[in-house]
Write a protein that holds these residues in place. Structure first.
Motif, PDB file in Angstrom:
ATOM      1  N   LEU A  14       6.778  -1.881  -0.419  1.00 46.54           N
ATOM      2  CA  LEU A  14       7.499  -1.174  -1.477  1.00 46.54           C
ATOM      3  C   LEU A  14       6.667  -0.086  -2.136  1.00 46.54           C
ATOM      4  O   LEU A  14       7.203   0.778  -2.827  1.00 46.54           O
ATOM      5  CB  LEU A  14       7.936  -2.169  -2.562  1.00 46.54           C
ATOM      6  CG  LEU A  14       8.742  -3.391  -2.109  1.00 46.54           C
ATOM      7  CD1 LEU A  14       8.956  -4.334  -3.276  1.00 46.54           C
ATOM      8  CD2 LEU A  14      10.066  -2.964  -1.498  1.00 46.54           C
ATOM      9  N   ARG A  15       5.367  -0.123  -1.904  1.00 44.76           N
ATOM     10  CA  ARG A  15       4.434   0.761  -2.612  1.00 44.76           C
ATOM     11  C   ARG A  15       4.464   2.169  -2.035  1.00 44.76           C
ATOM     12  O   ARG A  15       4.681   2.368  -0.833  1.00 44.76           O
ATOM     13  CB  ARG A  15       3.027   0.183  -2.495  1.00 44.76           C
ATOM     14  CG  ARG A  15       1.983   0.824  -3.386  1.00 44.76           C
ATOM     15  CD  ARG A  15       0.617   0.211  -3.086  1.00 44.76           C
ATOM     16  NE  ARG A  15       0.607  -1.227  -3.332  1.00 44.76           N
ATOM     17  CZ  ARG A  15       0.260  -1.783  -4.484  1.00 44.76           C
ATOM     18  NH1 ARG A  15      -0.107  -1.024  -5.494  1.00 44.76           N
ATOM     19  NH2 ARG A  15       0.264  -3.096  -4.615  1.00 44.76           N
ATOM     20  N   ARG A  16       4.268   3.157  -2.896  1.00 41.82           N
ATOM     21  CA  ARG A  16       4.129   4.543  -2.433  1.00 41.82           C
ATOM     22  C   ARG A  16       2.880   4.690  -1.572  1.00 41.82           C
ATOM     23  O   ARG A  16       1.923   3.939  -1.722  1.00 41.82           O
ATOM     24  CB  ARG A  16       4.064   5.507  -3.616  1.00 41.82           C
ATOM     25  CG  ARG A  16       5.358   5.603  -4.410  1.00 41.82           C
ATOM     26  CD  ARG A  16       5.318   6.755  -5.392  1.00 41.82           C
ATOM     27  NE  ARG A  16       6.549   6.819  -6.165  1.00 41.82           N
ATOM     28  CZ  ARG A  16       6.870   7.826  -6.971  1.00 41.82           C
ATOM     29  NH1 ARG A  16       6.025   8.843  -7.110  1.00 41.82           N
ATOM     30  NH2 ARG A  16       7.999   7.813  -7.634  1.00 41.82           N
ATOM     31  N   GLY A  17       2.885   5.694  -0.724  1.00 44.30           N
ATOM     32  CA  GLY A  17       1.772   5.891   0.188  1.00 44.30           C
ATOM     33  C   GLY A  17       0.525   6.457  -0.448  1.00 44.30           C
ATOM     34  O   GLY A  17      -0.514   6.552   0.212  1.00 44.30           O
ATOM     35  N   ASP A  18       0.592   6.839  -1.733  1.00 46.92           N
ATOM     36  CA  ASP A  18      -0.577   7.439  -2.386  1.00 46.92           C
ATOM     37  C   ASP A  18      -1.525   6.397  -2.972  1.00 46.92           C
ATOM     38  O   ASP A  18      -2.517   6.743  -3.615  1.00 46.92           O
ATOM     39  CB  ASP A  18      -0.136   8.419  -3.477  1.00 46.92           C
ATOM     40  CG  ASP A  18       0.720   7.770  -4.558  1.00 46.92           C
ATOM     41  OD1 ASP A  18       0.876   6.527  -4.537  1.00 46.92           O
ATOM     42  OD2 ASP A  18       1.250   8.493  -5.420  1.00 46.92           O
ATOM     43  N   GLY A  19      -1.213   5.108  -2.773  1.00 49.13           N
ATOM     44  CA  GLY A  19      -2.100   4.054  -3.240  1.00 49.13           C
ATOM     45  C   GLY A  19      -1.901   3.640  -4.683  1.00 49.13           C
ATOM     46  O   GLY A  19      -2.550   2.706  -5.155  1.00 49.13           O
ATOM     47  N   THR A  20      -1.008   4.318  -5.403  1.00 48.68           N
ATOM     48  CA  THR A  20      -0.763   3.953  -6.796  1.00 48.68           C
ATOM     49  C   THR A  20       0.180   2.755  -6.872  1.00 48.68           C
ATOM     50  O   THR A  20       0.884   2.434  -5.915  1.00 48.68           O
ATOM     51  CB  THR A  20      -0.132   5.134  -7.565  1.00 48.68           C
ATOM     52  OG1 THR A  20       1.112   5.485  -6.939  1.00 48.68           O
ATOM     53  CG2 THR A  20      -1.066   6.337  -7.549  1.00 48.68           C
ATOM     54  N   ALA A  21       0.193   2.110  -8.028  1.00 45.20           N
ATOM     55  CA  ALA A  21       1.054   0.941  -8.223  1.00 45.20           C
ATOM     56  C   ALA A  21       2.445   1.393  -8.669  1.00 45.20           C
ATOM     57  O   ALA A  21       2.940   1.024  -9.743  1.00 45.20           O
ATOM     58  CB  ALA A  21       0.433  -0.003  -9.240  1.00 45.20           C
TER      59      ALA A  21
END
Length: 317
Positions: free
Chosen positions: A283-290
């Motif tokens: 579910l997480r974005r690919g930029d590593g953010t929560a």
């Protein structure tokens, strides 16, 4: 015929679920926490004795029509003034919503008119018809203390043991209660667990609707457990908090990103107390953010809604 979904929460968490759900259906009702007491919302609430408009504004913005018209009005609603005077940090949308409330003397009608302006794919409603305050009994380092106010609860590091609303039995928004009964699915979370998600379970008529609706229920877990108000809590602890504050609540599906789960066995055990299946999806974005990716979250919701897994404790990868 598209599914009718009632999505409950507040702030950025509710915006995340709405940004995903709007890709799937237009029959969305966002039911929004009205306990914010900080920033522009808090100032308007104190000065004019109105519902705090900020989380309602964010929900409307998340549902705006994906056109030049919708995006422009969304950006206007979210625009904040910067000045040395009284307008500093006020969001235009907050002022617009409150002005409509004064003109129409009707909170729901005012929000519906802003929705029309945005071409919103759904409806936004307050969870209660009066502004609320949140009070929490918190513990840290063997010391127990009480914190009052959403902004303080959200910012205080400690373990929340009990959560209350002031007033304790507030009147629910009638339209919000009906939306829960009319829904095919109710989505609870993600978001600030104690200051945005859990308060919906403490409004008596809304709680009754959540317990007795024929709709299926899906809990969306957060991508990070590092929030101040969830200090020291595991993923399973988030689920246990739901059980502690609403022991009669039954949940069909718990949606989680595997990268955010610290102990799978503990989560499955906690989910069992709610009668829930656990469904894992990226579910997480690919930029590593929560932050939740709207497309990934929409695909996960579609999987849950279309192919619901009825066996408690089922894990899908």
């Amino acid at each position: 015929m598209s599914l009718a979904v009632a999505a409950l929460g507040g702030g950025h968490g509710l915006s995340a679920s709405l940004s995903a759900l709007r890709l799937m259906t237009q029959e969305i009702t966002a039911i929004v926490t009205v306990a914010d007491d900080g920033g522009s919302s808090g100032r308007l609430r104190n000065e004019l004795d109105v519902l705090p408009p900020g989380d309602l504004r964010m929900a409307l913005s998340a549902l705006c029509d994906d056109s030049e018209w919708g995006r422009l009005w969304r950006d206007l609603l979210q625009h904040r003034f910067t000045s040395e005077g009284d307008l500093n940090n006020h969001a235009v949308g907050n002022l617009l919503i409150v002005a409509l409330w004064e003109l129409l003397d009707d909170n729901v009608a005012g929000l519906d008119w802003v929705g029309k302006l945005l071409g919103a794919r759904g409806r936004v409603l307050p969870m209660a018809s009066v502004p609320l305050s949140i009070e929490a009994d918190m513990a840290v380092g063997g010391r127990t203390f009480t914190v009052q106010g959403q902004s303080l609860v959200a910012a205080t590091a400690g373990h929340v043991e009990n959560l209350r609303l002031i007033p304790q039995s507030p009147p629910a928004c009638v339209e919000a209660v009906q939306a829960v009964y009319d829904a095919d699915w109710v989505v609870l979370g993600p978001g600030s667990w104690f200051s945005s998600v859990m308060p919906h379970l403490l409004v008596p008529d809304l709680r009754k609707a959540l317990l007795t609706t024929q709709a299926r229920r899906c809990v969306t877990l957060n991508l990070s457990n590092s929030g101040t108000e969830t200090y020291g809590m595991s993923t399973a602890d988030h689920v246990r908090a739901l059980v502690r504050h609403a022991p009669d609540l039954r949940v069909d599906a718990i949606l989680a990103d595997p990268s955010s789960v610290d102990d799978t066995d503990e989560l499955l055990l906690a989910a069992k107390a709610l009668g829930a299946s656990v469904i894992f999806r990226q579910l997480r974005r690919g930029d590593g953010t929560a932050r939740h990716d709207p497309l990934r979250l929409a695909a996960a919701y579609q999987d849950v809604f279309d192919n619901f897994l009825g066996d408690v404790g089922t894990i899908s990868s």
